[in-house]
Design a protein around this motif. Sequence first.
Motif, mmCIF file in Angstrom:
data_model
loop_
_atom_site.group_PDB
_atom_site.id
_atom_site.type_symbol
_atom_site.label_atom_id
_atom_site.label_comp_id
_atom_site.label_asym_id
_atom_site.label_seq_id
_atom_site.Cartn_x
_atom_site.Cartn_y
_atom_site.Cartn_z
ATOM 1 N N GLU A 1 0.861 -1.132 -0.177
ATOM 2 C CA GLU A 1 -0.068 0.035 -0.065
ATOM 3 C C GLU A 1 0.996 1.347 -0.032
ATOM 4 N N ILE A 2 0.555 2.382 -0.821
ATOM 5 C CA ILE A 2 1.172 3.636 -0.973
ATOM 6 C C ILE A 2 0.407 4.329 -0.230
ATOM 7 N N GLN A 3 0.902 5.515 0.757
ATOM 8 C CA GLN A 3 0.030 6.238 1.502
ATOM 9 C C GLN A 3 0.827 7.688 1.259
ATOM 10 N N PHE A 4 0.265 8.735 0.323
ATOM 11 C CA PHE A 4 0.870 9.770 0.041
ATOM 12 C C PHE A 4 0.182 10.706 0.993
ATOM 13 N N SER A 5 -0.915 10.638 1.407
ATOM 14 C CA SER A 5 -1.669 11.422 2.293
ATOM 15 C C SER A 5 -1.896 11.042 3.915
ATOM 16 N N SER A 6 -1.674 11.960 4.609
ATOM 17 C CA SER A 6 -1.757 11.769 6.112
ATOM 18 C C SER A 6 -3.277 10.942 6.408
ATOM 19 N N GLN A 7 -3.152 9.946 7.100
ATOM 20 C CA GLN A 7 -4.326 9.486 7.631
ATOM 21 C C GLN A 7 -4.147 9.343 9.032
ATOM 22 N N HIS A 8 -5.369 8.961 9.760
ATOM 23 C CA HIS A 8 -5.251 8.664 11.273
ATOM 24 C C HIS A 8 -4.948 7.307 11.639
ATOM 25 N N LEU A 9 -4.297 7.211 12.793
ATOM 26 C CA LEU A 9 -3.548 5.871 13.063
ATOM 27 C C LEU A 9 -4.645 4.826 13.122
ATOM 28 N N ALA A 10 -5.806 5.211 13.415
ATOM 29 C CA ALA A 10 -7.086 4.284 13.363
ATOM 30 C C ALA A 10 -6.999 3.712 11.888
ATOM 31 N N ASP A 11 -7.137 4.723 10.954
ATOM 32 C CA ASP A 11 -7.223 4.286 9.561
ATOM 33 C C ASP A 11 -6.384 3.264 9.014
ATOM 34 N N PHE A 12 -5.218 3.562 9.599
ATOM 35 C CA PHE A 12 -3.894 2.655 9.416
ATOM 36 C C PHE A 12 -4.506 1.209 10.032
ATOM 37 N N ARG A 13 -4.567 1.286 11.141
ATOM 38 C CA ARG A 13 -4.946 0.002 11.676
ATOM 39 C C ARG A 13 -6.454 -0.782 11.021
ATOM 40 N N SER A 14 -7.216 0.041 10.678
ATOM 41 C CA SER A 14 -8.659 -0.722 10.299
ATOM 42 C C SER A 14 -8.247 -1.132 8.969
ATOM 43 N N ARG A 15 -7.536 -0.528 8.050
ATOM 44 C CA ARG A 15 -7.112 -0.783 6.690
ATOM 45 C C ARG A 15 -6.132 -2.055 6.792
ATOM 46 N N THR A 16 -5.352 -2.260 7.562
ATOM 47 C CA THR A 16 -4.411 -3.252 7.860
ATOM 48 C C THR A 16 -5.341 -4.484 8.315
ATOM 49 N N MET A 17 -6.248 -4.464 9.156
ATOM 50 C CA MET A 17 -7.115 -5.457 9.912
ATOM 51 C C MET A 17 -7.998 -6.140 8.659
ATOM 52 N N ARG A 18 -8.380 -5.190 7.611
ATOM 53 C CA ARG A 18 -9.143 -5.847 6.609
ATOM 54 C C ARG A 18 -8.309 -6.588 5.763
ATOM 55 N N TYR A 19 -7.019 -6.431 5.433
ATOM 56 C CA TYR A 19 -6.135 -7.434 4.757
ATOM 57 C C TYR A 19 -6.015 -8.540 5.625
ATOM 58 N N SER A 20 -5.759 -8.290 6.915
ATOM 59 C CA SER A 20 -5.344 -9.616 7.855
ATOM 60 C C SER A 20 -6.577 -10.571 7.836
ATOM 61 N N GLN A 21 -7.852 -9.864 7.793
ATOM 62 C CA GLN A 21 -9.156 -10.672 7.820
ATOM 63 C C GLN A 21 -9.048 -11.634 6.649
ATOM 64 N N SER A 22 -8.648 -10.879 5.362
ATOM 65 C CA SER A 22 -8.595 -11.624 4.272
ATOM 66 C C SER A 22 -7.424 -12.819 3.818
ATOM 67 N N SER A 23 -6.665 -12.924 4.999
ATOM 68 C CA SER A 23 -5.415 -13.523 4.798
ATOM 69 C C SER A 23 -4.294 -13.004 4.033
ATOM 70 N N VAL A 24 -4.045 -11.733 4.032
ATOM 71 C CA VAL A 24 -3.252 -11.044 3.263
ATOM 72 C C VAL A 24 -2.381 -10.284 3.945
ATOM 73 N N SER A 25 -1.086 -10.386 3.974
ATOM 74 C CA SER A 25 -0.116 -9.364 4.752
ATOM 75 C C SER A 25 0.040 -8.158 4.139
ATOM 76 N N VAL A 26 0.236 -7.210 4.744
ATOM 77 C CA VAL A 26 0.456 -5.787 3.983
ATOM 78 C C VAL A 26 1.401 -4.898 4.797
ATOM 79 N N CYS A 27 2.174 -4.140 3.916
ATOM 80 C CA CYS A 27 3.111 -3.325 4.261
ATOM 81 C C CYS A 27 2.819 -1.897 3.750
ATOM 82 N N TRP A 28 3.463 -0.754 4.116
ATOM 83 C CA TRP A 28 2.978 0.586 3.910
ATOM 84 C C TRP A 28 4.202 1.209 3.400
ATOM 85 N N PHE A 29 4.193 1.962 2.075
ATOM 86 C CA PHE A 29 5.134 2.742 1.598
ATOM 87 C C PHE A 29 4.753 4.093 1.588
#
Length: 242
Positions: A123-151
């Motif tokens: 995932e590429i994130q050029f705009s600031s987002q709330h810590l909770a949004d990082f976590r919720s978006r990461t959780m969606r991937y985790s619940q789908s059995s997908v690992s995720v990293c952020w650039f």
Amino acid sequence: MGQIAYHAKTGAMAEAFSAPDSVWQDICQSPAGTWLMPQTDWPATPKTSIRGLRFFAHRPGYPDKLPAPESYAHTRLKIEIALALRRTGYQADLEVSGQTPNGDAWIADVLARRKDDKLIAFEIQFSSQHLADFRSRTMRYSQSSVSVCWFMPHKPVANRLGKALCYENQAYYKEHGVFVADCEEIIPFWFDIKGKDEYPDQSPEIHFGRGQYNRRLTIDEAVEGMIEGKPYWQYPHWNWRA
């Protein structure tokens, strides 16, 4: 600056950035409605930016709210990550959509498949987002059995993310005198760049970890290392296996 479109009759996918010149010319000369945008199935218009970057856009008249446009830098980095993954022998697709078992949707900038079929989203994130949004978006991937990293660029995104985590971990700092600017669920890569509308001629240097744990990497080293599991968490820092 969308990079993929689907043929209305065959379902074949076209990539704007990787299409040979002759294929791109054919796409540009196709009748309206031949190619469709992902997610919306609305007719796609092939375009080339003033910087020479090919992309697909929605034809005029789309009745609903259009997806938020991507910046030039976002698109360039997305392409670089996909190409780096392919150079190292991994399958990498752009703008891949999916959903959790509960139906929560996600769209990965780049989705890579390891040789053991494990999926990793970049995932590429050029705009600031709330810590909770990082976590919720990461959780969606985790619940789908997908690992995720952020650039993300160091300023403002990585810097603000680190400050938010330091604030959250004030108790640890008061007890141990150590700032905790990372967390286990968010795997962060960062880089320096002037802004969303510019991209350097040479690929940006990628950083992983902080302070004495900081590693300077090429894009190829960063994505291959992520695929091979080199990032590892040891509270309170992210580390990189040699």
